[in-house]
Design a protein around this motif. Structure first.
Motif, PDB file in Angstrom:
ATOM      1  N   ILE A 127       0.852  -1.189   0.000  1.00 46.68           N
ATOM      2  CA  ILE A 127       0.000   0.000   0.000  1.00 46.68           C
ATOM      3  C   ILE A 127       0.889   1.240   0.000  1.00 46.68           C
ATOM      4  N   VAL A 128       0.883   1.928  -1.133  1.00 50.60           N
ATOM      5  CA  VAL A 128       1.760   3.087  -1.295  1.00 50.60           C
ATOM      6  C   VAL A 128       1.040   4.401  -1.021  1.00 50.60           C
ATOM      7  N   GLY A 129      -0.283   4.330  -0.801  1.00 52.15           N
ATOM      8  CA  GLY A 129      -0.994   5.568  -0.514  1.00 52.15           C
ATOM      9  C   GLY A 129      -2.495   5.377  -0.522  1.00 52.15           C
ATOM     10  N   LEU A 130      -3.195   6.503  -0.405  1.00 49.09           N
ATOM     11  CA  LEU A 130      -4.661   6.503  -0.436  1.00 49.09           C
ATOM     12  C   LEU A 130      -5.136   7.318  -1.638  1.00 49.09           C
ATOM     13  N   MET A 131      -6.317   6.958  -2.122  1.00 47.77           N
ATOM     14  CA  MET A 131      -6.896   7.661  -3.275  1.00 47.77           C
ATOM     15  C   MET A 131      -8.337   8.032  -2.963  1.00 47.77           C
ATOM     16  N   THR A 132      -8.756   9.190  -3.457  1.00 50.06           N
ATOM     17  CA  THR A 132     -10.182   9.510  -3.391  1.00 50.06           C
ATOM     18  C   THR A 132     -10.608  10.313  -4.604  1.00 50.06           C
ATOM     19  N   MET A 133     -11.907  10.287  -4.854  1.00 49.22           N
ATOM     20  CA  MET A 133     -12.512  11.176  -5.840  1.00 49.22           C
ATOM     21  C   MET A 133     -13.394  12.150  -5.075  1.00 49.22           C
ATOM     22  N   ALA A 134     -13.142  13.417  -5.263  1.00 47.30           N
ATOM     23  CA  ALA A 134     -13.942  14.436  -4.578  1.00 47.30           C
ATOM     24  C   ALA A 134     -15.293  14.567  -5.284  1.00 47.30           C
ATOM     25  N   PRO A 135     -16.297  15.093  -4.585  1.00 46.55           N
ATOM     26  CA  PRO A 135     -17.590  15.287  -5.245  1.00 46.55           C
ATOM     27  C   PRO A 135     -17.490  16.356  -6.341  1.00 46.55           C
ATOM     28  N   HIS A 136     -18.418  16.300  -7.274  1.00 46.81           N
ATOM     29  CA  HIS A 136     -18.447  17.279  -8.369  1.00 46.81           C
ATOM     30  C   HIS A 136     -19.123  18.562  -7.924  1.00 46.81           C
ATOM     31  N   VAL A 137     -18.426  19.353  -7.164  1.00 43.80           N
ATOM     32  CA  VAL A 137     -19.006  20.608  -6.667  1.00 43.80           C
ATOM     33  C   VAL A 137     -17.992  21.726  -6.881  1.00 43.80           C
ATOM     34  N   ASP A 138     -18.490  22.969  -6.824  1.00 45.80           N
ATOM     35  CA  ASP A 138     -17.577  24.107  -6.949  1.00 45.80           C
ATOM     36  C   ASP A 138     -17.161  24.638  -5.586  1.00 45.80           C
ATOM     37  N   ASP A 139     -17.819  24.170  -4.545  1.00 46.36           N
ATOM     38  CA  ASP A 139     -17.567  24.663  -3.198  1.00 46.36           C
ATOM     39  C   ASP A 139     -16.160  24.278  -2.732  1.00 46.36           C
ATOM     40  N   GLU A 140     -15.285  25.293  -2.726  1.00 48.60           N
ATOM     41  CA  GLU A 140     -13.886  25.042  -2.403  1.00 48.60           C
ATOM     42  C   GLU A 140     -13.705  24.463  -1.010  1.00 48.60           C
ATOM     43  N   ASP A 141     -14.508  24.953  -0.068  1.00 51.86           N
ATOM     44  CA  ASP A 141     -14.360  24.471   1.318  1.00 51.86           C
ATOM     45  C   ASP A 141     -14.704  22.996   1.420  1.00 51.86           C
ATOM     46  N   GLU A 142     -15.727  22.609   0.679  1.00 51.02           N
ATOM     47  CA  GLU A 142     -16.136  21.213   0.721  1.00 51.02           C
ATOM     48  C   GLU A 142     -15.036  20.327   0.120  1.00 51.02           C
ATOM     49  N   LEU A 143     -14.465  20.755  -0.995  1.00 46.33           N
ATOM     50  CA  LEU A 143     -13.380  19.991  -1.625  1.00 46.33           C
ATOM     51  C   LEU A 143     -12.188  19.886  -0.670  1.00 46.33           C
ATOM     52  N   ARG A 144     -11.866  21.004  -0.073  1.00 47.43           N
ATOM     53  CA  ARG A 144     -10.718  21.036   0.844  1.00 47.43           C
ATOM     54  C   ARG A 144     -10.932  20.082   2.020  1.00 47.43           C
ATOM     55  N   ARG A 145     -12.156  20.054   2.529  1.00 47.43           N
ATOM     56  CA  ARG A 145     -12.473  19.145   3.640  1.00 47.43           C
ATOM     57  C   ARG A 145     -12.227  17.693   3.248  1.00 47.43           C
ATOM     58  N   VAL A 146     -12.651  17.335   2.042  1.00 47.35           N
ATOM     59  CA  VAL A 146     -12.472  15.963   1.557  1.00 47.35           C
ATOM     60  C   VAL A 146     -10.979  15.633   1.472  1.00 47.35           C
ATOM     61  N   PHE A 147     -10.214  16.522   0.862  1.00 46.84           N
ATOM     62  CA  PHE A 147      -8.772  16.256   0.687  1.00 46.84           C
ATOM     63  C   PHE A 147      -8.057  16.204   2.037  1.00 46.84           C
ATOM     64  N   ARG A 148      -8.462  17.102   2.936  1.00 45.13           N
ATOM     65  CA  ARG A 148      -7.829  17.108   4.273  1.00 45.13           C
ATOM     66  C   ARG A 148      -8.095  15.826   5.022  1.00 45.13           C
ATOM     67  N   GLN A 149      -9.301  15.323   4.864  1.00 46.32           N
ATOM     68  CA  GLN A 149      -9.663  14.100   5.576  1.00 46.32           C
ATOM     69  C   GLN A 149      -8.841  12.922   5.043  1.00 46.32           C
ATOM     70  N   LEU A 150      -8.630  12.892   3.727  1.00 41.64           N
ATOM     71  CA  LEU A 150      -7.826  11.803   3.167  1.00 41.64           C
ATOM     72  C   LEU A 150      -6.392  11.903   3.674  1.00 41.64           C
ATOM     73  N   ARG A 151      -5.903  13.134   3.743  1.00 46.56           N
ATOM     74  CA  ARG A 151      -4.534  13.320   4.223  1.00 46.56           C
ATOM     75  C   ARG A 151      -4.386  12.889   5.690  1.00 46.56           C
ATOM     76  N   ALA A 152      -5.377  13.213   6.502  1.00 41.99           N
ATOM     77  CA  ALA A 152      -5.324  12.824   7.920  1.00 41.99           C
ATOM     78  C   ALA A 152      -5.328  11.299   8.055  1.00 41.99           C
ATOM     79  N   LEU A 153      -6.131  10.663   7.220  1.00 49.17           N
ATOM     80  CA  LEU A 153      -6.161   9.198   7.223  1.00 49.17           C
ATOM     81  C   LEU A 153      -4.814   8.627   6.810  1.00 49.17           C
ATOM     82  N   ARG A 154      -4.240   9.217   5.764  1.00 46.49           N
ATOM     83  CA  ARG A 154      -2.916   8.785   5.284  1.00 46.49           C
ATOM     84  C   ARG A 154      -1.888   8.933   6.416  1.00 46.49           C
ATOM     85  N   ASP A 155      -1.934  10.072   7.095  1.00 54.36           N
ATOM     86  CA  ASP A 155      -0.973  10.307   8.183  1.00 54.36           C
ATOM     87  C   ASP A 155      -1.133   9.252   9.286  1.00 54.36           C
ATOM     88  N   ASP A 156      -2.381   8.901   9.563  1.00 57.87           N
ATOM     89  CA  ASP A 156      -2.666   7.887  10.585  1.00 57.87           C
ATOM     90  C   ASP A 156      -2.039   6.543  10.195  1.00 57.87           C
TER      91      ASP A 156
END
Ligand SMILES: *Cc1c(COP(=O)(O)O)cnc(C)c1O
Length: 223
Positions: free
Chosen positions: A152-181
């Motif tokens: 396992i070399v990493g984690l992958m996600t597809m963000a939702p199809h939205v323009d809301d930057e905060d929502e996208l950022r939340r998704v990416f941050r959550q994946l990063r936190a999981l990766r760090d864990d």
């Protein structure tokens, strides 16, 4: 637009996103997603300097692989059926969509060597998206120790199809936190350094949030 022109524009935006987040553009691998385009257009991408290609279906993958072979590194980014695993594992640099034990089991049975995989996580929780629930991801990865040919070399996600930057950022941050864990657990079979996230509409935000692999189709080679 030629692929070279698109690539130059994207590289400029990558550099700017890296500047904003104190990152080095060398840390970011661009995967050109060629699922919508012809072999000719794919070759144009290679001539423009792209060396990583992504396909999301085995049919499309083979169609391109037959023409291009080892002139590119191949990333399998789509839902994978267990019975198709054996057809691609010796050709790909990485599978980005591992989300079931049956796939790991099949890799273990069929692969000659270790196969690099990203575990796909459904961070946004949309029913239409594949991937593990965030809360089950770390346990799932721990259990993959039973399959030594799966790294396992990493984690992958597809963000939702939205323009809301905060929502996208939340998704990416959550994946990063999981990766760090997962990374902190120092599992020999799961170095888990990578973050495969960011597509045409959201790659700059993904980079600001730590993406190491961005998967770009529409804006790079076309739709
Ligand atoms: C199609 C696809 C992409 C690329 O999408 P664009 O919006 O065209 O950049 C990236 N990742 C996956 C998994 C895809 O299926």
């Amino acid at each position: 637009m030629t692929v070279a022109e698109n690539l130059a524009a994207i590289q400029e935006r990558i550099v700017a996103a890296c500047d904003r987040s104190n990152r080095n553009p060398d840390e970011i691998t661009i995967i050109a997603v060629t699922k919508y385009v012809t072999i000719e257009r794919t070759n144009e991408a290679l001539e423009a300097g792209i060396d990583n290609l992504g396909e999301n279906r085995t049919e499309g993958f083979f169609n391109k692989y037959e023409a291009i072979g080892n002139h590119a590194k191949w990333h399998f980014i789509g839902t994978l059926q267990s019975r198709k695993v054996k057809d691609i594992i010796h050709e790909v640099t990485a599978i980005h969509s591992l989300d079931r034990k049956s796939i790991a089991k099949e890799i273990e049975k069929r692969a000659d060597d270790v196969v690099d995989c990203f575990v796909q996580v459904n961070v946004s929780g949309e029913a239409s998206k594949h991937g593990l629930q965030p809360e089950e991801t770390a346990d799932f990865i721990e259990q993959l120790e039973a399959y030594p040919k799966v790294r396992i070399v990493g984690l992958m996600t597809m963000a939702p199809h939205v323009d809301d930057e905060d929502e996208l950022r939340r998704v990416f941050r959550q994946l990063r936190a999981l990766r760090d864990d997962v990374k902190r657990r120092k599992l020999p079979h799961a170095p888990c350094e990578g973050l495969s996230m960011g597509m045409s509409n959201d790659f700059e935000i993904a980079i600001e949030e730590g993406a190491t692999h961005i998967r770009i189709g529409t804006q790079l080679v076309g739709a």
